[in-house]
Motif scaffolding. Structure first.
Motif, short mmCIF file in Angstrom:
data_model
loop_
_atom_site.label_atom_id
_atom_site.label_comp_id
_atom_site.label_asym_id
_atom_site.label_seq_id
_atom_site.Cartn_x
_atom_site.Cartn_y
_atom_site.Cartn_z
N VAL A 1 -1.85 -8.00 -4.02
CA VAL A 1 -0.99 -6.81 -4.12
C VAL A 1 0.05 -7.05 -5.20
O VAL A 1 0.70 -8.10 -5.25
CB VAL A 1 -0.30 -6.51 -2.77
CG1 VAL A 1 0.66 -5.34 -2.90
CG2 VAL A 1 -1.36 -6.23 -1.70
N VAL A 2 0.22 -6.03 -6.05
CA VAL A 2 1.22 -6.11 -7.11
C VAL A 2 2.55 -5.60 -6.56
O VAL A 2 2.60 -4.54 -5.91
CB VAL A 2 0.79 -5.28 -8.32
CG1 VAL A 2 1.85 -5.36 -9.42
CG2 VAL A 2 -0.56 -5.79 -8.85
N ASN B 1 6.59 -4.36 -6.92
CA ASN B 1 7.58 -3.72 -7.80
C ASN B 1 8.91 -3.84 -7.08
O ASN B 1 9.22 -3.07 -6.18
CB ASN B 1 7.21 -2.26 -8.06
CG ASN B 1 8.26 -1.55 -8.91
OD1 ASN B 1 9.17 -2.19 -9.45
ND2 ASN B 1 8.14 -0.24 -9.03
N ASP C 1 3.16 3.01 -9.83
CA ASP C 1 3.35 2.43 -8.50
C ASP C 1 2.12 2.62 -7.60
O ASP C 1 2.13 2.19 -6.44
CB ASP C 1 4.56 3.07 -7.81
CG ASP C 1 5.87 2.63 -8.46
OD1 ASP C 1 5.94 1.47 -8.90
OD2 ASP C 1 6.80 3.45 -8.50
N LYS D 1 0.70 -0.18 -5.20
CA LYS D 1 1.64 -1.31 -5.24
C LYS D 1 2.50 -1.33 -3.98
O LYS D 1 2.51 -0.36 -3.21
CB LYS D 1 2.55 -1.22 -6.47
CG LYS D 1 1.84 -1.46 -7.79
CD LYS D 1 2.85 -1.41 -8.92
CE LYS D 1 2.20 -1.69 -10.27
NZ LYS D 1 3.17 -1.67 -11.39
#
Length: 341
Positions: free
Chosen positions: A242-243, A245, A258, A261
């Motif tokens: 998972v990225v 932010n 997004d 994310k």
């Protein structure tokens, strides 16, 4: 004194409902006599007026001592026989007389024999000249070969309309071949165009049909798909990472980047997360973004004007609470997770 008469009246119309003006209605008495007056066979003609009406005064033959009857003939040739009673002497419609018909009486042979003996030269006056009959040709139909010819009358006996059915002749034997004709002019060049191309089932035959003409062909192709190929080698394992932010401010508006994310929100003060309109940020329906409150400041999810967020609560409950925003339709989202009002 003259014998009493009674007026007979009626109306005559063409089949199309127009008055039969000028038509002739003929009344013929078969002959009879009373004690005072002799009534030999005679005819009376009434002419139909412009309204289709007629009337005529006739002797009531019911009073005669010899059995007799009237015969009425309409302009179209239709005839009927009937007896004219004296009754009360008032005018009577012809339609009523035709419905009653001939009224029989007990005439004796002696009276008839006596009358004939007393009047050996009895002869009625000559009748009026009848209308000339007409004959017209109606339809002419070709019947099947070998069938019988026929003629039918679709008119009347006085105005015949003859319809003919004449069979076609049997097919003759083939004639001898004629001499070769001169060469014809050069024809137009043919054209060929491609119409539709359809994928057929695997294993079926390819097919080409012409939906045009011989000189302007339109070719439609059906090409079968190929058989399923052998299985390929296994690809690498999917990346489920998972990225993140990470946001530390007190306000943040979701961006197109997004998608999929995890947006973390960390601030000591209250934080407002804005969900933008489709006009501001394009998110495909079905995409989602996850959010998490990692600081003390409580996160509130606020839809922009024109955006709907369906949820049981618009705030993340406590620090480390998380939720997911799922886009379900245009400008419409669902908030699912650890939320509160």
């Amino acid at each position: 004194m003259p014998e009493p008469t009674r007026t007979v009246f009626g109306s005559v119309y063409h089949p199309d409902g127009t008055p039969w003006a000028g038509g002739r209605v003929r009344f013929t008495l078969s002959g009879s006599f009373s004690p005072a007056v002799q009534y030999p066979q005679a005819s009376v003609v009434a002419v139909v007026d412009e309204n289709g009406d007629f009337q005529v005064d006739l002797w009531p033959n019911e009073e005669g001592e010899q059995a007799s009857f009237y015969t009425s003939r309409l302009p179209d040739g239709e005839e009927s026989r009937w007896t004219l009673p004296l009754g009360d002497g008032s005018p009577i419609p012809l339609s009523v007389l035709r419905a009653l018909g001939v009224i029989n009486r007990d005439w004796t042979k002696e009276l008839l024999t006596e009358f004939i003996a007393d009047h050996p030269d009895l002869k009625g006056p000559p009748g009026d000249a009848g209308e000339a009959a007409t004959v017209e040709v109606g339809s002419t139909t070709t019947g099947p070969a070998g069938s019988a010819a026929s003629v039918t009358n679709s008119g009347t006996s006085g105005a015949a309309v003859l319809d003919f059915v004449i069979p076609r002749g049997e097919q003759g034997i083939q004639g001898i071949q004629g001499i070769q004709g001169d060469p014809g002019l050069q024809g137009n060049a043919a054209t060929v165009a491609v119409g539709s191309t359809t994928t057929g089932a695997a294993g079926t035959n390819a097919n080409v049909t012409n939906s045009g003409t011989g000189s302007a062909a339109v070719l439609n192709f059906t090409i079968p798909r190929g058989e399923q190929g052998i299985q390929g080698i296994q690809g690498p394992a999917p990346d489920y990472s998972v990225v993140l932010n990470a946001q530390t401010g007190t306000a943040y508006t979701l961006a197109a980047s997004d998608i999929r994310k995890l947006v973390t929100l960390n601030n000591a003060g209250a934080i407002v997360l804005t969900v933008p309109t489709d006009a501001a940020v394009t998110w495909p329906v079905g995409e989602a973004v996850s959010i998490q409150q990692t600081g003390a400041g409580q996160v509130t999810v606020a839809p922009a004007s024109g955006v709907t967020v369906n949820t049981t609560g618009t705030k993340l409950r406590v620090q480390w609470s998380a939720a997911t925003l799922l886009k379900t339709a245009a400008n419409t989202w669902t908030l699912i997770g650890d939320v509160t009002s």
